[in-house]
Every structure is written in C-alpha cells, then in structure tokens.
Design a protein around this motif. Structure first.
Motif, PDB file in Angstrom:
ATOM      1  N   THR A   5     -13.288-107.890  30.639  1.00  0.00           N
ATOM      2  CA  THR A   5     -12.583-109.168  30.700  1.00  0.00           C
ATOM      3  C   THR A   5     -12.186-109.556  29.276  1.00  0.00           C
ATOM      4  OG1 THR A   5     -14.639-110.442  30.532  1.00  0.00           O
ATOM      5  CG2 THR A   5     -13.834-109.933  32.756  1.00  0.00           C
ATOM      6  N   PHE A   6     -11.231-110.475  29.168  1.00  0.00           N
ATOM      7  CA  PHE A   6     -10.675-110.839  27.872  1.00  0.00           C
ATOM      8  C   PHE A   6     -10.641-112.349  27.687  1.00  0.00           C
ATOM      9  CE2 PHE A   6      -8.901-106.793  29.098  1.00  0.00           C
ATOM     10  CZ  PHE A   6      -9.039-106.027  27.956  1.00  0.00           C
ATOM     11  N   SER A   7     -10.949-112.792  26.474  1.00  0.00           N
ATOM     12  CA  SER A   7     -10.814-114.211  26.124  1.00  0.00           C
ATOM     13  C   SER A   7      -9.325-114.544  26.002  1.00  0.00           C
ATOM     14  CB  SER A   7     -11.506-114.496  24.787  1.00  0.00           C
ATOM     15  OG  SER A   7     -10.777-113.885  23.729  1.00  0.00           O
ATOM     16  N   GLU A   8      -9.030-115.828  25.854  1.00  0.00           N
ATOM     17  CA  GLU A   8      -7.629-116.242  25.680  1.00  0.00           C
ATOM     18  C   GLU A   8      -7.029-115.613  24.430  1.00  0.00           C
ATOM     19  OE1 GLU A   8      -6.718-120.414  26.032  1.00  0.00           O
ATOM     20  OE2 GLU A   8      -8.252-120.666  27.578  1.00  0.00           O
ATOM     21  N   GLN A   9      -7.795-115.583  23.327  1.00  0.00           N
ATOM     22  CA  GLN A   9      -7.291-115.000  22.082  1.00  0.00           C
ATOM     23  C   GLN A   9      -6.973-113.520  22.285  1.00  0.00           C
ATOM     24  OE1 GLN A   9      -8.741-112.483  20.015  1.00  0.00           O
ATOM     25  NE2 GLN A   9      -7.239-112.676  18.389  1.00  0.00           N
ATOM     26  N   ALA A  10      -7.865-112.804  22.942  1.00  0.00           N
ATOM     27  CA  ALA A  10      -7.663-111.373  23.176  1.00  0.00           C
ATOM     28  C   ALA A  10      -6.434-111.136  24.051  1.00  0.00           C
ATOM     29  CB  ALA A  10      -8.909-110.765  23.812  1.00  0.00           C
ATOM     30  N   ARG A  12      -3.799-113.079  24.282  1.00  0.00           N
ATOM     31  CA  ARG A  12      -2.602-113.358  23.467  1.00  0.00           C
ATOM     32  C   ARG A  12      -2.230-112.143  22.628  1.00  0.00           C
ATOM     33  NH1 ARG A  12      -5.012-118.420  22.638  1.00  0.00           N
ATOM     34  NH2 ARG A  12      -5.726-117.790  20.573  1.00  0.00           N
ATOM     35  N   GLU A  13      -3.229-111.487  22.042  1.00  0.00           N
ATOM     36  CA  GLU A  13      -2.965-110.282  21.234  1.00  0.00           C
ATOM     37  C   GLU A  13      -2.393-109.166  22.102  1.00  0.00           C
ATOM     38  OE1 GLU A  13      -3.137-109.647  17.874  1.00  0.00           O
ATOM     39  OE2 GLU A  13      -3.432-111.807  17.741  1.00  0.00           O
ATOM     40  N   SER A  21       1.732 -99.731  25.183  1.00  0.00           N
ATOM     41  CA  SER A  21       0.846 -99.977  24.044  1.00  0.00           C
ATOM     42  C   SER A  21      -0.420-100.709  24.477  1.00  0.00           C
ATOM     43  CB  SER A  21       1.571-100.776  22.960  1.00  0.00           C
ATOM     44  OG  SER A  21       2.657-100.036  22.451  1.00  0.00           O
ATOM     45  N   GLN A  22      -0.282-101.615  25.449  1.00  0.00           N
ATOM     46  CA  GLN A  22      -1.455-102.317  25.984  1.00  0.00           C
ATOM     47  C   GLN A  22      -2.427-101.317  26.601  1.00  0.00           C
ATOM     48  OE1 GLN A  22      -0.294-105.333  28.785  1.00  0.00           O
ATOM     49  NE2 GLN A  22       0.816-106.535  27.251  1.00  0.00           N
ATOM     50  N   LEU A  23      -1.902-100.411  27.404  1.00  0.00           N
ATOM     51  CA  LEU A  23      -2.751 -99.405  28.054  1.00  0.00           C
ATOM     52  C   LEU A  23      -3.428 -98.507  27.026  1.00  0.00           C
ATOM     53  CD1 LEU A  23      -0.465 -98.456  31.068  1.00  0.00           C
ATOM     54  CD2 LEU A  23      -2.562 -99.830  31.121  1.00  0.00           C
ATOM     55  N   ASP A  24      -2.698 -98.104  25.986  1.00  0.00           N
ATOM     56  CA  ASP A  24      -3.288 -97.277  24.925  1.00  0.00           C
ATOM     57  C   ASP A  24      -4.379 -98.044  24.187  1.00  0.00           C
ATOM     58  OD1 ASP A  24      -1.672 -95.113  25.489  1.00  0.00           O
ATOM     59  OD2 ASP A  24      -0.197 -95.588  23.921  1.00  0.00           O
ATOM     60  N   TYR A  77     -12.582-111.104  20.853  1.00  0.00           N
ATOM     61  CA  TYR A  77     -11.494-111.061  19.884  1.00  0.00           C
ATOM     62  C   TYR A  77     -10.874-109.674  19.844  1.00  0.00           C
ATOM     63  CZ  TYR A  77     -13.954-115.131  18.025  1.00  0.00           C
ATOM     64  OH  TYR A  77     -14.587-116.338  17.892  1.00  0.00           O
ATOM     65  N   ILE A  78      -9.565-109.649  19.675  1.00  0.00           N
ATOM     66  CA  ILE A  78      -8.856-108.429  19.308  1.00  0.00           C
ATOM     67  C   ILE A  78      -8.138-108.779  18.014  1.00  0.00           C
ATOM     68  CG2 ILE A  78      -7.046-106.781  19.877  1.00  0.00           C
ATOM     69  CD1 ILE A  78      -7.582-107.325  22.830  1.00  0.00           C
TER      70      ILE A  78
END
Length: 116
Positions: A5-10, A12-13, A21-24, A77-78
């Motif tokens: 799962t991802f935070s809002e910040q992650a 957005r990145e 690119s997202q999948l990679d 974070y990302i």
C-alpha cells in the motif's frame, strides 16, 4: 508474498511517472519476501526512527521507505535518490514532511547565495 500500500506522498510520486515506469519502479518492492526483511542486504536496509522500524529499498532512481504491517508493506515515502529529503531520511534526522519541504527551499537559497 506481501500486499503493498502507498501513502498519499508515495502515490503522488508514482503518479508523476508513466504506467510502464510505475510498474518498473514498484517491481522490486512487490517481490520482497519475509526472509529478505529478516536479514536485509543491499539494496534493502533497515533503521529505526523513534518507536517505528523502517525499511529502505533502492530501486533505480528512487528510494522506497516503508514499514511492515502484518502481511502488508506500507510505503510511507518514495524519494528520488539524489534529493535532500532522501539524504535527511537516510541520516535519520528528526524532521516532519513539512520541515523537509521548508528545508529544501532554504537549502537551495543557501546554495544560490554561495554563487553571488
């Protein structure tokens, strides 16, 4: 196998990247196994911030900072590998997300002042 799962910040990145690119970018974190988390080795690392235990995973130009919540890896974070925010998190400096943004701005103003 973990759910991720991802935070809002992650998010957005990730949303700034095209689909491929997202999948990679998320491929390395989605394939993590419990044995790897038990004994982290490069490109995976582990550190504590206060009472919370974080992991850092280097994946291409990005750094994923996440924690384990049962069978879920939650990406807090990302960050881009050469960013000030990544430096501050890697060095475990106690700052909030808002302070990261403020310090980022001040840092660049300071660098600009050196060239005058």
């Amino acid at each position: 196998m973990y759910q991720v799962t991802f935070s809002e910040q992650a998010m957005r990145e990730l949303n700034q990247l095209d689909t491929l690119s997202q999948l990679d970018a998320i491929d390395p974190i989605s394939g993590l196994r419990p044995e790897q988390l038990a004994h982290p080795r490069e490109p995976l690392g582990k550190f504590r911030r206060g009472e919370k235990e974080f992991y850092r995973l280097r994946a291409g130009d990005f750094r994923f900072y996440f924690d384990v919540r049962g069978d879920t890896l939650h990406v807090d974070y990302i960050l881009h590998k050469n960013s000030l925010e990544d430096f501050l998190l890697r060095n475990k400096l106690p700052v909030s997300e808002q302070q990261l943004v403020e310090q980022h701005s001040k840092f660049w103003k300071y660098l600009e002042s050196l060239t005058k």
